[in-house]
Design a protein around this motif. Structure first.
Motif, mmCIF file in Angstrom:
data_model
loop_
_atom_site.group_PDB
_atom_site.id
_atom_site.type_symbol
_atom_site.label_atom_id
_atom_site.label_comp_id
_atom_site.label_asym_id
_atom_site.label_seq_id
_atom_site.Cartn_x
_atom_site.Cartn_y
_atom_site.Cartn_z
ATOM 1 N N ASP A 49 28.793 10.407 28.819
ATOM 2 C CA ASP A 49 29.783 11.255 29.424
ATOM 3 C C ASP A 49 30.382 10.424 30.644
ATOM 4 O O ASP A 49 31.608 10.617 30.958
ATOM 5 C CB ASP A 49 28.792 12.365 30.172
ATOM 6 C CG ASP A 49 29.676 13.642 30.524
ATOM 7 O OD1 ASP A 49 31.018 13.577 30.106
ATOM 8 O OD2 ASP A 49 28.952 14.682 31.044
ATOM 9 N N ALA A 104 33.138 8.179 29.176
ATOM 10 C CA ALA A 104 34.385 8.805 28.654
ATOM 11 C C ALA A 104 34.976 9.368 29.952
ATOM 12 O O ALA A 104 36.251 9.454 29.757
ATOM 13 C CB ALA A 104 33.842 10.089 27.901
ATOM 14 N N THR A 105 34.256 9.624 31.127
ATOM 15 C CA THR A 105 35.263 10.064 32.360
ATOM 16 C C THR A 105 35.855 8.865 32.816
ATOM 17 O O THR A 105 36.923 9.220 33.447
ATOM 18 C CB THR A 105 34.184 10.625 33.345
ATOM 19 O OG1 THR A 105 33.665 11.881 32.425
ATOM 20 C CG2 THR A 105 35.040 11.418 34.350
ATOM 21 N N HIS A 154 33.445 9.279 18.554
ATOM 22 C CA HIS A 154 32.677 10.510 18.953
ATOM 23 C C HIS A 154 33.524 11.794 18.809
ATOM 24 O O HIS A 154 33.306 12.895 18.533
ATOM 25 C CB HIS A 154 31.988 10.539 20.274
ATOM 26 C CG HIS A 154 31.169 11.324 20.548
ATOM 27 N ND1 HIS A 154 29.895 11.694 19.633
ATOM 28 C CD2 HIS A 154 31.024 12.374 21.401
ATOM 29 C CE1 HIS A 154 29.302 12.424 20.142
ATOM 30 N NE2 HIS A 154 29.736 12.954 21.186
ATOM 31 N N PHE A 163 34.689 6.207 22.241
ATOM 32 C CA PHE A 163 35.351 7.583 22.521
ATOM 33 C C PHE A 163 35.972 8.056 21.356
ATOM 34 O O PHE A 163 35.717 9.378 20.860
ATOM 35 C CB PHE A 163 36.326 7.548 23.748
ATOM 36 C CG PHE A 163 36.668 8.670 24.147
ATOM 37 C CD1 PHE A 163 36.056 9.428 24.728
ATOM 38 C CD2 PHE A 163 37.881 9.042 23.936
ATOM 39 C CE1 PHE A 163 36.259 10.836 25.093
ATOM 40 C CE2 PHE A 163 38.623 10.257 24.498
ATOM 41 C CZ PHE A 163 37.713 11.184 24.939
ATOM 42 N N PHE A 204 34.036 1.893 25.813
ATOM 43 C CA PHE A 204 35.072 3.215 25.793
ATOM 44 C C PHE A 204 35.927 3.406 24.714
ATOM 45 O O PHE A 204 36.142 4.283 24.038
ATOM 46 C CB PHE A 204 35.869 3.210 26.942
ATOM 47 C CG PHE A 204 36.735 4.542 27.150
ATOM 48 C CD1 PHE A 204 36.318 5.711 26.966
ATOM 49 C CD2 PHE A 204 38.191 4.121 26.948
ATOM 50 C CE1 PHE A 204 37.207 6.897 26.922
ATOM 51 C CE2 PHE A 204 38.979 5.208 27.032
ATOM 52 C CZ PHE A 204 38.751 6.455 27.069
#
Lengths: 143, 143
Positions: free
Chosen positions: B36, B39-40, B107, B104, B100
DNA sequence: GATTATTAGTCCTAATTAGAACTAAGTGAG
DNA sequence: CTCACTTAGTTCTAATTAGGACTAATAATC
């Protein structure tokens, strides 16, 4: 990526509910999982850890610790299962039953306020849409 | 008590999603909160812990530990904030950026499968119904 | 009936979680 | 300027969390 807003909203709804529910449960000197266990055992015949875990969605390794703490608080007891010596029956004690009778209706009233804004029809629609999504996710997970 | 099926379904949907998502994240050697955070931070300028916590819904006490582990893994770094010495800027390292870029999209594709069963219109309807419910819950929580 | 496989629960580990106390740094009111 | 207040992050504690190893007991298969 059009699913991201929906995914985000599911997470946020869940957390909003949690943030609303948890302080009220804490004010009754219980943690959310502890309340969940008490509520599940209330007005039910004693049940095994397996059954309790299935109903509360708490995995076995986690459940042991939660039951340990509830046992120390004198709210539940573990009794031998006559039919199967591998398992036990978890039951509310008299004190646990009293806590259930006091806290469960109170918390239900607290929660009901949060859902009052939706009409019965909206609740039915929302429930069935979520169910459809969940079942499609679960189908994938078993692959 | 007519709200119970809906409440139950919200919890189950959330958990179903989690059970579907978590193993895939684990296969990339990350935990869900770690993913999380990555990804942020991805494709964004460095941000403070506060900002990162707001976006990920992770509270500050929890975030410290998650960032510690990501720092040990060499995926993020904490840099001084020129404008405010109280805070820091969290940024992906080159290695973190590479993770990332690899994890990312993978996913997202994994998640997309779970939502394919719903039509765009159903997603919009479901999102807005959940939003309405969430906002009514949040209104109560601030009292 | 003996062996193998499955099931129930506990114990263990690493990570998350919220919340409260704490430190350091910025802000504001007088 | 100075004191009170707020904000940013870390540290600490108690509880949860999943998952894997382990023990004991039951079921299934031959």
């Amino acid at each position: 990526m059009e699913f991201l807003p929906l995914l985000r909203e599911i997470v946020k709804s869940y957390q909003a509910f949690d943030n609303y529910s948890a302080p009220h449960i804490k004010s009754m000197d219980l943690t959310p999982p502890q309340f969940d266990v008490i509520a599940t055992l209330g007005n039910q015949p004693p049940m095994t850890c397996k059954s309790l875990g299935d109903k509360t969605l708490i995995t076995k390794g986690t459940l042991t610790g939660i039951l340990d703490r509830l046992e120390i608080k004198g709210m539940i007891e573990r009794k031998a299962n006559e039919e199967d010596a591998r398992s036990q029956k978890i039951a509310l004690t008299t004190a646990g039953q009293a806590i259930f009778e006091h806290t469960f209706p109170t918390h239900m009233q607290h929660l009901e306020k949060a859902f009052k804004q939706l009409s019965p029809q909206q609740m039915v629609d929302l429930t069935s849409a979520l169910k459809q999504l969940r079942e499609s996710i679960e189908k994938l997970a078993t692959h």
